[in-house]
Design a protein around this motif. Structure first.
Motif, PDB file in Angstrom:
ATOM      1  N   GLY A 105       0.806  -1.230   0.000  1.00  0.00           N
ATOM      2  CA  GLY A 105       0.000   0.000   0.000  1.00  0.00           C
ATOM      3  C   GLY A 105       0.834   1.272   0.000  1.00  0.00           C
ATOM      4  O   GLY A 105       0.357   2.330   0.414  1.00  0.00           O
ATOM      5  N   LEU A 106       2.091   1.170  -0.496  1.00  0.00           N
ATOM      6  CA  LEU A 106       3.013   2.313  -0.328  1.00  0.00           C
ATOM      7  C   LEU A 106       3.213   3.164  -1.580  1.00  0.00           C
ATOM      8  O   LEU A 106       3.791   4.250  -1.494  1.00  0.00           O
ATOM      9  N   ARG A 107       2.744   2.661  -2.766  1.00  0.00           N
ATOM     10  CA  ARG A 107       3.165   3.330  -4.009  1.00  0.00           C
ATOM     11  C   ARG A 107       2.758   4.807  -4.059  1.00  0.00           C
ATOM     12  O   ARG A 107       3.581   5.683  -4.298  1.00  0.00           O
ATOM     13  N   GLN A 153      -0.893  -8.427   8.061  1.00  0.00           N
ATOM     14  CA  GLN A 153      -0.409  -7.664   6.895  1.00  0.00           C
ATOM     15  C   GLN A 153      -0.664  -6.178   7.072  1.00  0.00           C
ATOM     16  O   GLN A 153       0.167  -5.350   6.715  1.00  0.00           O
ATOM     17  N   LEU A 154      -1.818  -5.857   7.634  1.00  0.00           N
ATOM     18  CA  LEU A 154      -2.118  -4.439   7.871  1.00  0.00           C
ATOM     19  C   LEU A 154      -1.086  -3.858   8.846  1.00  0.00           C
ATOM     20  O   LEU A 154      -0.539  -2.772   8.620  1.00  0.00           O
ATOM     21  N   ARG A 155      -0.778  -4.637   9.897  1.00  0.00           N
ATOM     22  CA  ARG A 155       0.161  -4.115  10.904  1.00  0.00           C
ATOM     23  C   ARG A 155       1.571  -3.975  10.326  1.00  0.00           C
ATOM     24  O   ARG A 155       2.250  -2.983  10.555  1.00  0.00           O
ATOM     25  N   TYR A 156       2.033  -4.989   9.544  1.00  0.00           N
ATOM     26  CA  TYR A 156       3.418  -4.831   9.077  1.00  0.00           C
ATOM     27  C   TYR A 156       3.529  -3.848   7.913  1.00  0.00           C
ATOM     28  O   TYR A 156       4.587  -3.253   7.715  1.00  0.00           O
ATOM     29  N   ALA A 157       2.421  -3.640   7.166  1.00  0.00           N
ATOM     30  CA  ALA A 157       2.456  -2.610   6.116  1.00  0.00           C
ATOM     31  C   ALA A 157       2.515  -1.217   6.769  1.00  0.00           C
ATOM     32  O   ALA A 157       3.316  -0.361   6.378  1.00  0.00           O
TER      33      ALA A 157
END
Ligand code: NAD
Length: 387
Positions: free
Chosen positions: A58-60, A347-351
């Motif tokens: 979710g970083l782009r 996944q939400l936490r590590y993103a």
């Protein structure tokens, strides 16, 4: 001695000053390379699969809006791979333990611009940490982001082995019904001795979660002793000698990082000291166990079962012995792909944690101390070996 300590201190302070100066002036236009796993159709249908090549943590949008270049791929092995081709001028590399982009010393030698390696998850053994420390690279992970996810998986795996669940379910899918074939190797967890190799975040959470099962005793083996109050809270007793420790356990769970002191820690010699018919669960790292020795111990019934999600090579080859090993009664295999720490919640936490680490880095702000594996003074944690 004194002179070299002083030189070290001067070098460290120069490095700190360089890092701070760098962080302020170079907060734009960095090359960020991420190695993630391919999510395929599942990732297109499920945007919460953030740790995939398709969804890019979710970083782009955020990274590009700040003028950074963000390159994402799953292609990581060999001289012609995306990782090897892009490492030479990358400023930051993001990797994940679920599809490890191995940052070996040779690869780090080529990474002339690299400043920061971020592990999206927990467990940075895929980075040559000694080489990173020597090169003054920082290595961060999102500490704690998936420790509950893994602890839950460990509890499930212990139960499915002890209760002989997998062959029971396979029997149902085959259309058969033979209760005794399953029950002859099914037990209760109550009254058993459970021990954890490594009593950090995950190891402690496993013991906490097992409390209502009325086990006979909880043991732990760790060079970092817990505080007496914590031992009391968990009801855990430390055993200092590993052979002595395994010889007392009905169930052993491995929850230590992979480093020089844990690679192949569980091998033929140690397995001979386990109680005959003990169960072993390893969700830490595959290479902590010797794959062939574990498979032989399961086949011989020395271990009644082995379960986990981590493999010494990932993706595991089709012929890997852990895919097919069975105990003499046709059960005892609880292996799955590496997913215990990559639930959608995790996944939400590590993103989010990866974004926070990048943001702190760009803005020259201090990192959350627990996330720092290698900082500008070398190892910042005592979890990756005694030194
Ligand atoms: P942690 O740092 O909180 O705890 C690790 C503990 O292991 C520490 O107490 C440390 O002293 C101990 N230890 C290190 N070397 C040891 C040794 N030789 N013998 C005994 N104890 C030793 O880490 P954590 O958050 O509990 O995670 C542990 C490991 O679990 C990670 O490093 C990672 O490899 C693995 N993990 C796997 C998944 C997954 O999806 N399967 C997800 C997260 C973490």
């Amino acid at each position: 001695m004194l002179a070299s300590a002083r030189t070290g201190a001067i070098q460290a302070s120069v490095r700190n000053a360089q890092t701070a100066a760098f962080s302020k002036q170079a907060s734009r236009g960095m090359k960020i390379v991420a190695i993630l796993y391919k999510g395929g159709e599942a990732a297109k249908q499920e945007p919460r699969l953030l740790g995939t090549v398709e969804n890019e943590l979710g970083l782009r949008t955020w990274l590009e809006s700040q003028g950074h270049e963000y390159l994402v791929s799953d292609d990581k092995e060999g001289a012609n791979s995306f990782l090897h081709k892009n490492i030479h001028d990358a400023d930051i590399v993001i990797t994940t333990p679920f599809h490890p982009g191995y940052l070996t010393r040779e690869l780090l030698d080529k990474a002339k611009n690299l400043k920061l390696c971020v592990t999206a998850g927990v467990g940075s053994d895929h980075v040559d940490l000694n080489a990173a420390a020597e090169k003054s690279l920082e290595v961060m992970e999102v500490t704690g982001s998936n420790v509950v996810s893994v602890a839950e998986h460990v509890v499930m795996s212990i139960l499915l082995l002890v209760r002989n669940f997998v062959p029971a379910h396979e029997m149902i899918e085959r259309g058969d019904w033979a209760v005794s074939d399953i029950a002859r190797n099914a037990f209760d967890l109550e009254g058993k001795v459970v021990g954890t190799i490594g009593a950090g975040r995950i190891g402690q959470r496993v013991l906490q979660r097992l409390a209502p099962f009325n086990c006979k005793e909880f043991l732990y083996y760790d060079y970092n002793a817990l505080l007496p109050e914590r031992e009391k809270e968990l009801g855990a007793r430390r055993v200092a000698d590993l052979k002595d420790f395994v010889s007392q356990c009905d169930v052993v769970t491995v929850n230590a990082p992979l480093h020089d002191g844990t690679r192949h820690l569980v091998n033929k010699d140690l397995l001979a000291h386990f109680k005959k018919g003990a169960w072993l669960v390893n969700t830490a790292r595959g290479a902590i166990c010797n794959a062939e020795d574990v498979a032989a111990a399961v086949k011989a019934g020395q271990l009644n079962g082995y379960a986990g999600d981590v493999w010494n090579v990932q993706p595991a080859p089709k012929e890997h012995p852990w895919r097919y090993m069975k105990n003499p009664l046709g059960g005892g295999n609880g292996m799955v792909p590496h997913y215990s720490g990559t639930t959608l919640d995790a996944q939400l936490r590590y993103a989010q944690g990866t974004k926070e680490i990048l943001q702190n880095f760009f803005e020259g702000k201090p990192q959350i101390p627990a996330n720092v594996i290698i900082g500008n003074k070398g190892y910042a944690t005592s979890s990756y070996g005694q030194r």
